[in-house]
Design a protein around this motif. Structure first.
Motif, PDB file in Angstrom:
ATOM      1  N   UNK A  12       0.830  -1.206   0.000  1.00 35.38           N
ATOM      2  CA  UNK A  12       0.000   0.000   0.000  1.00 35.38           C
ATOM      3  C   UNK A  12       0.864   1.256   0.000  1.00 35.38           C
ATOM      4  N   UNK A  13       1.916   1.251   0.785  1.00 37.17           N
ATOM      5  CA  UNK A  13       2.814   2.402   0.820  1.00 37.17           C
ATOM      6  C   UNK A  13       3.510   2.586  -0.524  1.00 37.17           C
ATOM      7  N   UNK A  14       3.929   1.482  -1.112  1.00 37.06           N
ATOM      8  CA  UNK A  14       4.582   1.542  -2.432  1.00 37.06           C
ATOM      9  C   UNK A  14       3.603   2.059  -3.478  1.00 37.06           C
ATOM     10  N   UNK A  15       2.367   1.586  -3.419  1.00 36.59           N
ATOM     11  CA  UNK A  15       1.347   2.043  -4.367  1.00 36.59           C
ATOM     12  C   UNK A  15       1.069   3.528  -4.180  1.00 36.59           C
ATOM     13  N   UNK A  16       0.981   3.975  -2.934  1.00 33.24           N
ATOM     14  CA  UNK A  16       0.724   5.387  -2.668  1.00 33.24           C
ATOM     15  C   UNK A  16       1.881   6.250  -3.184  1.00 33.24           C
ATOM     16  N   UNK A  17       3.090   5.804  -2.940  1.00 38.75           N
ATOM     17  CA  UNK A  17       4.268   6.544  -3.414  1.00 38.75           C
ATOM     18  C   UNK A  17       4.291   6.588  -4.943  1.00 38.75           C
ATOM     19  N   UNK A  18       3.975   5.461  -5.574  1.00 38.54           N
ATOM     20  CA  UNK A  18       3.935   5.401  -7.031  1.00 38.54           C
ATOM     21  C   UNK A  18       2.858   6.330  -7.577  1.00 38.54           C
ATOM     22  N   UNK A  19       1.708   6.334  -6.937  1.00 36.68           N
ATOM     23  CA  UNK A  19       0.614   7.206  -7.368  1.00 36.68           C
ATOM     24  C   UNK A  19       1.009   8.674  -7.256  1.00 36.68           C
ATOM     25  N   UNK A  20       1.679   9.028  -6.179  1.00 40.06           N
ATOM     26  CA  UNK A  20       2.083  10.420  -5.972  1.00 40.06           C
ATOM     27  C   UNK A  20       3.163  10.859  -6.952  1.00 40.06           C
ATOM     28  N   UNK A  21       4.077   9.975  -7.283  1.00 41.78           N
ATOM     29  CA  UNK A  21       5.201  10.375  -8.136  1.00 41.78           C
ATOM     30  C   UNK A  21       4.901  10.274  -9.621  1.00 41.78           C
ATOM     31  N   UNK A  22       3.853   9.546  -9.993  1.00 40.90           N
ATOM     32  CA  UNK A  22       3.556   9.366 -11.415  1.00 40.90           C
ATOM     33  C   UNK A  22       2.185   9.885 -11.812  1.00 40.90           C
ATOM     34  N   UNK A  23       1.394  10.325 -10.866  1.00 37.07           N
ATOM     35  CA  UNK A  23       0.050  10.857 -11.119  1.00 37.07           C
ATOM     36  C   UNK A  23      -0.949   9.827 -11.623  1.00 37.07           C
ATOM     37  N   UNK A  24      -0.699   8.531 -11.412  1.00 34.06           N
ATOM     38  CA  UNK A  24      -1.739   7.539 -11.639  1.00 34.06           C
ATOM     39  C   UNK A  24      -2.547   7.439 -10.357  1.00 34.06           C
ATOM     40  N   UNK A  25      -3.720   6.862 -10.428  1.00 30.33           N
ATOM     41  CA  UNK A  25      -4.535   6.725  -9.224  1.00 30.33           C
ATOM     42  C   UNK A  25      -3.942   5.633  -8.330  1.00 30.33           C
ATOM     43  N   UNK A  26      -4.251   5.658  -7.036  1.00 26.78           N
ATOM     44  CA  UNK A  26      -3.773   4.590  -6.151  1.00 26.78           C
ATOM     45  C   UNK A  26      -4.227   3.201  -6.623  1.00 26.78           C
ATOM     46  N   UNK A  27      -5.438   3.098  -7.148  1.00 24.49           N
ATOM     47  CA  UNK A  27      -5.923   1.807  -7.652  1.00 24.49           C
ATOM     48  C   UNK A  27      -5.093   1.367  -8.858  1.00 24.49           C
ATOM     49  N   UNK A  28      -4.810   2.291  -9.759  1.00 27.34           N
ATOM     50  CA  UNK A  28      -3.987   1.962 -10.922  1.00 27.34           C
ATOM     51  C   UNK A  28      -2.587   1.538 -10.473  1.00 27.34           C
ATOM     52  N   UNK A  29      -2.053   2.238  -9.479  1.00 21.93           N
ATOM     53  CA  UNK A  29      -0.726   1.893  -8.964  1.00 21.93           C
ATOM     54  C   UNK A  29      -0.725   0.487  -8.381  1.00 21.93           C
ATOM     55  N   UNK A  30      -1.765   0.141  -7.605  1.00 17.49           N
ATOM     56  CA  UNK A  30      -1.853  -1.208  -7.040  1.00 17.49           C
ATOM     57  C   UNK A  30      -1.947  -2.259  -8.134  1.00 17.49           C
ATOM     58  N   UNK A  31      -2.722  -1.971  -9.172  1.00 14.72           N
ATOM     59  CA  UNK A  31      -2.850  -2.910 -10.286  1.00 14.72           C
ATOM     60  C   UNK A  31      -1.510  -3.123 -10.985  1.00 14.72           C
ATOM     61  N   UNK A  32      -0.771  -2.045 -11.190  1.00 17.37           N
ATOM     62  CA  UNK A  32       0.540  -2.150 -11.837  1.00 17.37           C
ATOM     63  C   UNK A  32       1.516  -2.933 -10.967  1.00 17.37           C
TER      64      UNK A  32
END
Length: 54
Positions: A12-32
């Motif tokens: 979850x933390x990795x997904x949140x960080x990815x979402x913040x740094x790439x502007x994808x949604x948290x759900x999209x980040x989790x899927x990736x």
């Protein structure tokens, strides 16, 4: 069963960080992350490509 909780939190933390740094949604980040693995260098590349296409 509690051994899985830290792993979920780190995803979850990795997904949140990815979402913040790439502007994808948290759900999209989790899927990736699910698709490529949380420590894969491919995750950030795909997130940036995903956002560019969207």
């Amino acid at each position: 069963m509690t051994a899985k909780k830290p792993n979920i939190e780190s995803k979850d933390k990795k997904a949140q960080r990815l979402a913040e740094t790439t502007d994808v949604s948290p759900k999209q980040a989790k899927d990736l992350i699910r698709k490529h693995g949380k420590d894969s260098p491919e995750v950030e590349k795909e997130a940036k490509n995903f956002k560019a296409e969207g």
